[in-house]
Design an enzyme around this catalytic site. Structure first.
Site, PDB file in Angstrom:
ATOM      1  CG  HIS A  18     -19.500  15.886   4.239  1.00 29.58           C
ATOM      2  ND1 HIS A  18     -18.792  14.817   3.746  1.00 29.58           N
ATOM      3  CD2 HIS A  18     -18.686  16.464   5.164  1.00 29.58           C
ATOM      4  CE1 HIS A  18     -17.601  14.754   4.326  1.00 29.58           C
ATOM      5  NE2 HIS A  18     -17.519  15.736   5.211  1.00 29.58           N
ATOM      6  CG  HIS A  21     -19.687  11.783   6.685  1.00 31.96           C
ATOM      7  ND1 HIS A  21     -20.048  13.112   6.677  1.00 31.96           N
ATOM      8  CD2 HIS A  21     -18.527  11.718   7.373  1.00 31.96           C
ATOM      9  CE1 HIS A  21     -19.158  13.810   7.329  1.00 31.96           C
ATOM     10  NE2 HIS A  21     -18.223  12.998   7.765  1.00 31.96           N
ATOM     11  CB  CYS A 126      -5.278  17.113  18.337  1.00 27.23           C
ATOM     12  SG  CYS A 126      -6.402  17.874  17.133  1.00 27.23           S
ATOM     13  CB  CYS A 129      -7.203  13.936  16.462  1.00 28.33           C
ATOM     14  SG  CYS A 129      -6.324  14.756  15.174  1.00 28.33           S
ATOM     15  CB  CYS A 143      -0.516  23.098  13.959  1.00 29.02           C
ATOM     16  SG  CYS A 143      -0.442  24.796  14.510  1.00 29.02           S
ATOM     17  CG  HIS A 147      -8.122  18.700  13.053  1.00 35.43           C
ATOM     18  ND1 HIS A 147      -7.686  17.478  13.506  1.00 35.43           N
ATOM     19  CD2 HIS A 147      -9.314  18.484  12.448  1.00 35.43           C
ATOM     20  CE1 HIS A 147      -8.593  16.560  13.204  1.00 35.43           C
ATOM     21  NE2 HIS A 147      -9.580  17.145  12.562  1.00 35.43           N
ATOM     22  CE  LYS A 299     -10.171  17.601   6.047  1.00 37.12           C
ATOM     23  NZ  LYS A 299      -9.824  17.492   7.303  1.00 37.12           N
ATOM     24  CE  LYS A 302     -20.516  23.202  10.083  1.00 36.36           C
ATOM     25  NZ  LYS A 302     -21.560  23.246  11.036  1.00 36.36           N
TER      26      LYS A 302
HETATM   27  O1  ME8 Z   1     -14.432   8.457  11.616  1.00 39.07           O
HETATM   28  N1  ME8 Z   1     -14.136  11.462   1.674  1.00 39.07           N
HETATM   29  O2  ME8 Z   1     -16.614   9.048  11.761  1.00 39.07           O
HETATM   30  P1  ME8 Z   1     -16.703  10.194  10.689  1.00 39.07           P
HETATM   31  C1  ME8 Z   1     -14.310  10.161   1.895  1.00 39.07           C
HETATM   32  N2  ME8 Z   1     -16.947   7.908  14.038  1.00 39.07           N
HETATM   33  N3  ME8 Z   1     -14.704   9.665   3.060  1.00 39.07           N
HETATM   34  C2  ME8 Z   1     -14.935  10.524   4.069  1.00 39.07           C
HETATM   35  C3  ME8 Z   1     -14.791  11.924   3.910  1.00 39.07           C
HETATM   36  C4  ME8 Z   1     -14.361  12.383   2.629  1.00 39.07           C
HETATM   37  N4  ME8 Z   1     -14.184  13.658   2.369  1.00 39.07           N
HETATM   38  N5  ME8 Z   1     -15.109  12.514   5.078  1.00 39.07           N
HETATM   39  C5  ME8 Z   1     -15.446  11.516   5.928  1.00 39.07           C
HETATM   40  C6  ME8 Z   1     -15.511   8.417  12.164  1.00 39.07           C
HETATM   41  N6  ME8 Z   1     -15.328  10.328   5.333  1.00 39.07           N
HETATM   42  C7  ME8 Z   1     -15.733   7.561  13.383  1.00 39.07           C
HETATM   43  C8  ME8 Z   1     -15.785   6.112  12.949  1.00 39.07           C
HETATM   44  S1  ME8 Z   1     -15.991   3.522  13.483  1.00 39.07           S
HETATM   45  C9  ME8 Z   1     -15.858   2.585  14.813  1.00 39.07           C
HETATM   46  C10 ME8 Z   1     -15.933   5.136  14.074  1.00 39.07           C
HETATM   47  C11 ME8 Z   1     -15.545   9.002   5.934  1.00 39.07           C
HETATM   48  O3  ME8 Z   1     -18.110  10.631  10.729  1.00 39.07           O
HETATM   49  C12 ME8 Z   1     -14.640   8.762   7.175  1.00 39.07           C
HETATM   50  O4  ME8 Z   1     -13.353   8.606   6.934  1.00 39.07           O
HETATM   51  O5  ME8 Z   1     -15.653  11.204  10.901  1.00 39.07           O
HETATM   52  C13 ME8 Z   1     -15.307   7.552   7.757  1.00 39.07           C
HETATM   53  O6  ME8 Z   1     -14.967   6.371   7.077  1.00 39.07           O
HETATM   54  C14 ME8 Z   1     -16.749   7.909   7.568  1.00 39.07           C
HETATM   55  O7  ME8 Z   1     -16.817   8.892   6.532  1.00 39.07           O
HETATM   56  C15 ME8 Z   1     -17.297   8.455   8.845  1.00 39.07           C
HETATM   57  O8  ME8 Z   1     -16.442   9.482   9.321  1.00 39.07           O
END
Ligand code: ME8
Length: 509
Positions: A18, A21, A126, A129, A143, A147, A299, A302
């Site tokens: 989304h 990311h 968790c 996480c 909790c 999450h 937040k 889905k």
């Molecule tokens: O953390 N607002 O992957 P990810 C801003 N695979 N940034 C956001 C966000 C939001 N609402 N949601 C997600 C991972 N992000 C690991 C990383 S690196 C070695 C491994 C950001 O798919 C999130 O914090 O959960 C991260 O920086 C990126 O999108 C990917 O998140």
């Protein structure tokens, strides 16, 4: 000069991406374009993180095998990159054989060097996480605070990395700018939080899972796979061939900039540098952690049905405006709320009214009063536009994307006000000889603005550049401009060409 190596976190392939990311990726792309434009050779890496328990769960739910499932999600993420005009130089997947080999060999060395050990462990896990939580981490309902689900008690014999041995070294390299291994972390408040937490003590961490099959097997213990996070962090060195072409690796490592979001800063500022130190490699040079997006205060999730995806934004605003709007909602580093409504308002004010209007009315009047031919110029500068925009390079270096936008909007505003105060429609009626100089200045302003906007809006900037009668690429002109070379624009005698409306106004329903 060594290449500038910039990375984003690799996207976790358990669900569709989304705009949260995409935010990190667009920021990295704007910087990559900026550094290329200003004469640096850049290597920009992104990719997908594809192991772990959550992937197994998501694949089961979708009725697919894990590999088949992550193939689909990784392809979706690549589609987003195309859709958003991202210019990454490489794309790593943690299921790539080359990555899996690096993870095995990296830890085989740490194993041989006595940096990891096996022990029985029981803790509160968790699954969302993918980590053990300490009782102090839980909320009042016991909790996981992120999450809102109860962690499960899990007991395993795992491999542990001696993270605790690096406490003092990490405090020093995070705080001391003169340390040869200095890792600069921004924003500074988050760096200080990390240092504060480090000083309270550091526990060894589990780096393997015995109960999981979907991961990279440990070469020295076939019953276990590597914990997804240590596997994922190694992408930054596997993608540049740590055990392959050493010349390429040495050219790129240590990375110049890792972008991350705040939730994963601990992994990047503490665990990752410690792993590198244990192996005998220098930690990255700089980390910047940005904030989190919420949608109308909630937040993105889905369950709430409020997830915004790149496709919807690009459908509504176009790719260039989407890139601009994504980065400018909140100061990079801070949390902030985004909404279609706020983005639409910003689109209409900054892009349709201010920028679009400047280009459109200047070119319309040029056609009407001067036959659409670039007139004799009044000289190099235009309305102090270059001075107005001179803080922009420093702002790029500090990742102040929203301030860059403000500065550019001020410049556009200034040019628009110049039109109002000069009233070219009156000047034309009176055959005022100053009319030519005014339009020369306006075209020069528009050109300077498009040069500064190019990293954000590559397509639109090029269109604007061509519309003022320029041949060639705006990024090539920008390279000369920022290198302090004279760039000739607009060129006397060239024909301007008014583009179709750059940013049609959007009515918010
Ligand atoms: O953390 N607002 O992957 P990810 C801003 N695979 N940034 C956001 C966000 C939001 N609402 N949601 C997600 C991972 N992000 C690991 C990383 S690196 C070695 C491994 C950001 O798919 C999130 O914090 O959960 C991260 O920086 C990126 O999108 C990917 O998140």
């Amino acid at each position: 000069m060594a290449k500038f190596y910039i990375t984003t976190p690799i996207y976790y392939a358990n669900d569709l991406p989304h705009i949260g990311h995409d935010y990190t990726t667009v920021a990295a792309d704007v910087l990559a374009r900026w550094y290329r434009m200003t004469g640096r050779e850049v290597f920009f890496l992104t990719g997908t993180d594809e192991h772990g328990a959550k992937i197994v769960q998501a694949a089961e739910k979708a009725g697919k095998k894990p590999k088949e499932f992550v193939d689909g999600i990784s392809a979706e993420f690549k589609n987003d990159l195309k859709l958003l005009d991202i210019t990454n130089d490489s794309f790593i997947r943690t299921t790539d054989p080359v990555h899996e080999k690096v993870v095995s060999e990296f830890f085989a060395k740490l194993h041989a060097d006595g940096k990891i050990y096996k022990k029985k462990y029981e803790g509160l896990y968790c699954v969302h996480c993918e980590k053990f939580l300490s009782p102090g981490d839980l909320n009042e309902d016991l909790c996981c605070p992120d999450h809102k689900v109860k962690p499960v008690t899990q007991s395993e014999e795992n491999w542990f990395f001696k993270l605790s041995e690096y406490q003092d070294r990490l405090v020093k390299l995070l705080s001391d700018e003169n340390d040869p291994g200095h890792l600069a972390v921004y924003p500074l408040e988050r760096r200080n939080e990390i240092i504060g937490k480090l000083k309270t003590g550091l526990q060894d961490i589990s780096i393997s899972r015995a109960s999981l099959k979907w991961g990279i097997p440990m070469p020295f213990d076939r019953e276990q796979v590597f914990y997804v996070w240590v596997d994922a962090l190694l992408n930054y060195i596997s993608a540049i061939g740590i055990f392959g072409d050493r010349k390429k690796f040495d050219e790129l490592w240590p990375a110049d900039l890792h972008l991350t979001a705040k939730d994963i800063l601990w992994f990047h500022a503490v665990i990752w540098p410690a792993m590198l130190l244990a192996y005998g490699l220098r930690p990255p040079k700089k980390l910047f952690s940005h904030g989190y997006f919420t949608i109308n205060g909630d937040k993105m999730s889905k369950t709430l049905g409020n997830v915004i995806r790149a496709k919807e934004l690009v459908g509504r605003f176009g790719v260039d405006a989407t890139r601009y709007l994504l980065l400018l909602q909140v100061p990079f580093g801070s949390d902030g709320d985004v909404s279609f409504q706020a983005m639409t308002e910003r689109y209409n004010t900054d892009l349709a009214n201010n920028l679009g209007n400047l280009v459109s009315r200047t070119l319309t009047m040029m056609e009407k009063y001067l036959g659409g031919i670039v007139p004799e110029g009044a000289g190099g500068t235009a309305f102090g536009m270059e001075e107005e925009l001179s803080p922009v390079p420093g702002m790029f270096d500090r990742l102040e994307f929203n301030r860059i936008a403000e500065q550019i909007q001020k410049a556009i505003d200034k040019a628009n006000r110049n039109i109002e105060s000069s009233a070219p429609w009156k000047m034309a009626k009176q055959n005022d000889p100053a009319l030519a100089g005014l339009f020369y200045g306006l075209l020069r302003s528009i050109g300077t603005i498009s040069i500064h906007l190019a990293p954000f809006m590559p397509g639109v900037s090029q269109k604007i550049w061509e519309s003022i009668g320029q041949a060639g690429n705006v990024t090539a002109a920008a390279s000369d401009y920022f290198a302090g070379k004279a760039v000739s624009y607009p060129v006397k005698g060239n024909k301007i060409s008014k583009p179709a409306i750059l940013f049609p106004r959007i009515q918010d329903k």
